[in-house]
Motif scaffolding. Structure first.
Motif, PDB file in Angstrom:
ATOM      1  N   PHE A 145       0.830  -1.206   0.000  1.00 34.18           N
ATOM      2  CA  PHE A 145       0.000   0.000   0.000  1.00 34.18           C
ATOM      3  C   PHE A 145       0.867   1.261   0.000  1.00 34.18           C
ATOM      4  O   PHE A 145       0.668   2.172  -0.805  1.00 34.18           O
ATOM      5  CB  PHE A 145      -0.907  -0.028   1.229  1.00 34.18           C
ATOM      6  CG  PHE A 145      -1.615   1.275   1.505  1.00 34.18           C
ATOM      7  CD1 PHE A 145      -2.544   1.784   0.620  1.00 34.18           C
ATOM      8  CD2 PHE A 145      -1.349   1.979   2.668  1.00 34.18           C
ATOM      9  CE1 PHE A 145      -3.205   2.989   0.887  1.00 34.18           C
ATOM     10  CE2 PHE A 145      -2.004   3.173   2.942  1.00 34.18           C
ATOM     11  CZ  PHE A 145      -2.931   3.688   2.047  1.00 34.18           C
ATOM     12  N   ASP A 146       1.823   1.327   0.897  1.00 35.38           N
ATOM     13  CA  ASP A 146       2.665   2.516   1.019  1.00 35.38           C
ATOM     14  C   ASP A 146       3.480   2.751  -0.247  1.00 35.38           C
ATOM     15  O   ASP A 146       3.527   3.876  -0.768  1.00 35.38           O
ATOM     16  CB  ASP A 146       3.598   2.360   2.222  1.00 35.38           C
ATOM     17  CG  ASP A 146       4.460   3.594   2.448  1.00 35.38           C
ATOM     18  OD1 ASP A 146       3.890   4.671   2.717  1.00 35.38           O
ATOM     19  OD2 ASP A 146       5.692   3.494   2.341  1.00 35.38           O
ATOM     20  N   ILE A 147       4.110   1.695  -0.750  1.00 36.12           N
ATOM     21  CA  ILE A 147       4.953   1.852  -1.936  1.00 36.12           C
ATOM     22  C   ILE A 147       4.112   2.233  -3.144  1.00 36.12           C
ATOM     23  O   ILE A 147       4.522   3.077  -3.958  1.00 36.12           O
ATOM     24  CB  ILE A 147       5.776   0.570  -2.191  1.00 36.12           C
ATOM     25  CG1 ILE A 147       6.770   0.370  -1.041  1.00 36.12           C
ATOM     26  CG2 ILE A 147       6.522   0.660  -3.525  1.00 36.12           C
ATOM     27  CD1 ILE A 147       7.441  -0.989  -1.049  1.00 36.12           C
ATOM     28  N   TRP A 148       2.912   1.651  -3.271  1.00 40.63           N
ATOM     29  CA  TRP A 148       2.058   2.014  -4.408  1.00 40.63           C
ATOM     30  C   TRP A 148       1.680   3.489  -4.346  1.00 40.63           C
ATOM     31  O   TRP A 148       1.658   4.168  -5.384  1.00 40.63           O
ATOM     32  CB  TRP A 148       0.804   1.144  -4.439  1.00 40.63           C
ATOM     33  CG  TRP A 148      -0.076   1.448  -5.617  1.00 40.63           C
ATOM     34  CD1 TRP A 148       0.048   0.953  -6.883  1.00 40.63           C
ATOM     35  CD2 TRP A 148      -1.185   2.358  -5.653  1.00 40.63           C
ATOM     36  NE1 TRP A 148      -0.929   1.495  -7.696  1.00 40.63           N
ATOM     37  CE2 TRP A 148      -1.695   2.358  -6.965  1.00 40.63           C
ATOM     38  CE3 TRP A 148      -1.795   3.160  -4.694  1.00 40.63           C
ATOM     39  CZ2 TRP A 148      -2.785   3.138  -7.342  1.00 40.63           C
ATOM     40  CZ3 TRP A 148      -2.886   3.943  -5.065  1.00 40.63           C
ATOM     41  CH2 TRP A 148      -3.370   3.919  -6.377  1.00 40.63           C
ATOM     42  N   CYS A 149       1.376   4.008  -3.156  1.00 42.97           N
ATOM     43  CA  CYS A 149       1.061   5.439  -3.035  1.00 42.97           C
ATOM     44  C   CYS A 149       2.239   6.287  -3.494  1.00 42.97           C
ATOM     45  O   CYS A 149       2.060   7.313  -4.172  1.00 42.97           O
ATOM     46  CB  CYS A 149       0.682   5.780  -1.595  1.00 42.97           C
ATOM     47  SG  CYS A 149      -0.947   5.158  -1.085  1.00 42.97           S
ATOM     48  N   HIS A 150       3.450   5.860  -3.138  1.00 41.13           N
ATOM     49  CA  HIS A 150       4.629   6.617  -3.563  1.00 41.13           C
ATOM     50  C   HIS A 150       4.920   6.411  -5.057  1.00 41.13           C
ATOM     51  O   HIS A 150       5.434   7.321  -5.718  1.00 41.13           O
ATOM     52  CB  HIS A 150       5.833   6.244  -2.702  1.00 41.13           C
ATOM     53  CG  HIS A 150       5.673   6.661  -1.275  1.00 41.13           C
ATOM     54  ND1 HIS A 150       5.530   7.981  -0.911  1.00 41.13           N
ATOM     55  CD2 HIS A 150       5.609   5.953  -0.124  1.00 41.13           C
ATOM     56  CE1 HIS A 150       5.397   8.062   0.406  1.00 41.13           C
ATOM     57  NE2 HIS A 150       5.430   6.844   0.898  1.00 41.13           N
ATOM     58  N   ASN A 171      -5.329  -3.408  -3.857  1.00 40.69           N
ATOM     59  CA  ASN A 171      -5.006  -3.471  -2.433  1.00 40.69           C
ATOM     60  C   ASN A 171      -5.142  -2.094  -1.797  1.00 40.69           C
ATOM     61  O   ASN A 171      -5.707  -1.945  -0.693  1.00 40.69           O
ATOM     62  CB  ASN A 171      -3.579  -3.995  -2.255  1.00 40.69           C
ATOM     63  CG  ASN A 171      -3.098  -3.951  -0.814  1.00 40.69           C
ATOM     64  OD1 ASN A 171      -3.556  -4.699   0.037  1.00 40.69           O
ATOM     65  ND2 ASN A 171      -2.160  -3.052  -0.542  1.00 40.69           N
ATOM     66  N   ALA A 172      -4.657  -1.059  -2.488  1.00 41.93           N
ATOM     67  CA  ALA A 172      -4.717   0.300  -1.947  1.00 41.93           C
ATOM     68  C   ALA A 172      -6.156   0.779  -1.820  1.00 41.93           C
ATOM     69  O   ALA A 172      -6.546   1.346  -0.793  1.00 41.93           O
ATOM     70  CB  ALA A 172      -3.914   1.254  -2.835  1.00 41.93           C
ATOM     71  N   PHE A 243      -9.952   9.286  -6.048  1.00 45.06           N
ATOM     72  CA  PHE A 243     -10.215   8.732  -4.726  1.00 45.06           C
ATOM     73  C   PHE A 243      -8.924   8.440  -3.981  1.00 45.06           C
ATOM     74  O   PHE A 243      -8.764   8.809  -2.808  1.00 45.06           O
ATOM     75  CB  PHE A 243     -11.057   7.465  -4.842  1.00 45.06           C
ATOM     76  CG  PHE A 243     -11.170   6.708  -3.547  1.00 45.06           C
ATOM     77  CD1 PHE A 243     -11.922   7.211  -2.494  1.00 45.06           C
ATOM     78  CD2 PHE A 243     -10.503   5.499  -3.370  1.00 45.06           C
ATOM     79  CE1 PHE A 243     -12.013   6.528  -1.283  1.00 45.06           C
ATOM     80  CE2 PHE A 243     -10.587   4.813  -2.172  1.00 45.06           C
ATOM     81  CZ  PHE A 243     -11.340   5.329  -1.124  1.00 45.06           C
ATOM     82  N   THR A 244      -7.984   7.758  -4.635  1.00 44.12           N
ATOM     83  CA  THR A 244      -6.757   7.374  -3.942  1.00 44.12           C
ATOM     84  C   THR A 244      -5.858   8.568  -3.657  1.00 44.12           C
ATOM     85  O   THR A 244      -5.183   8.616  -2.631  1.00 44.12           O
ATOM     86  CB  THR A 244      -5.983   6.305  -4.730  1.00 44.12           C
ATOM     87  OG1 THR A 244      -5.745   6.755  -6.081  1.00 44.12           O
ATOM     88  CG2 THR A 244      -6.765   4.991  -4.781  1.00 44.12           C
ATOM     89  N   ARG A 245      -5.850   9.559  -4.526  1.00 47.74           N
ATOM     90  CA  ARG A 245      -5.055  10.764  -4.261  1.00 47.74           C
ATOM     91  C   ARG A 245      -5.627  11.532  -3.062  1.00 47.74           C
ATOM     92  O   ARG A 245      -4.887  12.016  -2.210  1.00 47.74           O
ATOM     93  CB  ARG A 245      -5.045  11.672  -5.488  1.00 47.74           C
ATOM     94  CG  ARG A 245      -4.241  11.170  -6.679  1.00 47.74           C
ATOM     95  CD  ARG A 245      -2.748  11.402  -6.535  1.00 47.74           C
ATOM     96  NE  ARG A 245      -2.067  10.336  -5.829  1.00 47.74           N
ATOM     97  CZ  ARG A 245      -0.831  10.406  -5.369  1.00 47.74           C
ATOM     98  NH1 ARG A 245      -0.139  11.515  -5.512  1.00 47.74           N
ATOM     99  NH2 ARG A 245      -0.272   9.391  -4.747  1.00 47.74           N
ATOM    100  N   ARG A 246      -6.943  11.624  -2.999  1.00 44.52           N
ATOM    101  CA  ARG A 246      -7.561  12.320  -1.869  1.00 44.52           C
ATOM    102  C   ARG A 246      -7.419  11.513  -0.583  1.00 44.52           C
ATOM    103  O   ARG A 246      -7.063  12.057   0.470  1.00 44.52           O
ATOM    104  CB  ARG A 246      -9.043  12.581  -2.170  1.00 44.52           C
ATOM    105  CG  ARG A 246      -9.805  13.269  -1.025  1.00 44.52           C
ATOM    106  CD  ARG A 246      -9.222  14.627  -0.707  1.00 44.52           C
ATOM    107  NE  ARG A 246      -9.821  15.196   0.503  1.00 44.52           N
ATOM    108  CZ  ARG A 246      -9.270  16.162   1.222  1.00 44.52           C
ATOM    109  NH1 ARG A 246      -8.109  16.677   0.875  1.00 44.52           N
ATOM    110  NH2 ARG A 246      -9.868  16.619   2.292  1.00 44.52           N
TER     111      ARG A 246
END
Length: 278
Positions: A145-150, A171-172, A243-246
């Motif tokens: 999750f963390d790495i995908w956000c980055h 997953n995110a 959605f994921t950016r917010r």
């Protein structure tokens, strides 16, 4: 709640998602022009190169790298003791260039995958994560999750769209949606109110939350079947990207293009409260 494609739930699936998103980060770093290293990203205080340094340093921490003895006080984006630890690990790689950090990431990725692919491991195998003792399934899901956000931070800064149709993306989205009942019951929704979020492509999801008081009178958010929500309930449509950016706290509300069917004021409260990451 339905998510399509479904997020990985097996250890092998989570490790595959982790391998995919870390490989994407390597590619993005390797393909970036040297002058792009200093580009700012949506993650406050961090450049493109800092994003890669962060991924490398946390994976190195999980391999046993010691905490660098450096001063990171006075940085506005460091708001907690854990954030200070994260920044210290990143600072330990400050002298490394873009080329060097990309090669570091290749190597640490190989080492981590060797650890995660050892025979006999299960989702319940005990291990140590950034927050202490945990299970391997919880750790790999969190790191994915963390790495995908980055990865998405890098893509936004470098203008290289992608990675939205992967197991790591599913997953995110799943983790972010499961964080909504808590944040929406903290003031966005009053007792008896509910909202339906429709996430559209490439990861698609329909998610409904209602709020009601428990026996002690505390408001609690509950996930419910979207079909059980009254037809007059407010619905909010968002792209998976928005959605994921917010939800990751990267985009301010004025960057989020939402389609609202129902109470505009309620929808604004929900979108304002949508951030689920620390």
């Amino acid at each position: 709640m339905t998510i399509t494609p479904p997020p990985p739930t097996s250890l092998a699936g989570l490790v595959e998602a982790y391998a995919d998103t870390t490989a994407a980060a390597v590619r993005l770093g390797a393909q970036a022009a040297p002058e792009a290293a200093g580009l700012p990203t949506d993650c406050p205080g961090w450049t493109v190169l800092d994003q890669l340094r962060h991924i490398v340093s946390i994976e190195g921490m999980l391999l046993g790298d010691p905490l660098p003895d450096v001063d990171v006080s006075g940085r506005a984006h460091v708001r907690s003791a854990f954030g200070e630890v994260i920044e210290k690990y990143l600072e330990g790689h400050r002298a490394r260039t873009l080329t060097e950090v990309v090669e570091d990431l290749r190597q640490v990725r190989d080492q981590r995958l060797a650890v995660l692919s050892a025979p006999g491991l299960t989702l319940e195998s005990e291990t140590v994560g950034p927050f202490g003792q945990t299970t391997l399934g919880a750790l790999v899901g969190l790191r994915c999750f963390d790495i995908w956000c980055h990865e998405q931070d890098l893509r936004e800064a470098l203008d290289v769209p992608g990675g939205m149709d992967t197991p790591a993306a599913a997953n995110a989205v799943s983790r972010m949606l499961h964080g909504l009942p808590k944040v929406l019951s903290a003031g966005a929704l009053a007792e008896g109110e509910g909202v339906v979020l429709d996430i559209v492509g490439p990861v698609q999801a329909s998610f409904a939350v209602t709020v009601r008081a428990d026996e002690a009178g505390r408001l609690r958010g509950h996930v419910v079947d979207a079909a059980a929500v009254p037809s007059a309930a407010t619905r909010i449509g968002l792209s998976a990207r928005a959605f994921t950016r917010r939800a990751a706290g990267r985009w301010a509300l004025d960057r989020v293009d939402a389609v609202v069917d129902g109470d505009d004021a309620l929808a604004e409260r929900v979108l304002q409260a949508l951030v689920v990451t620390p």
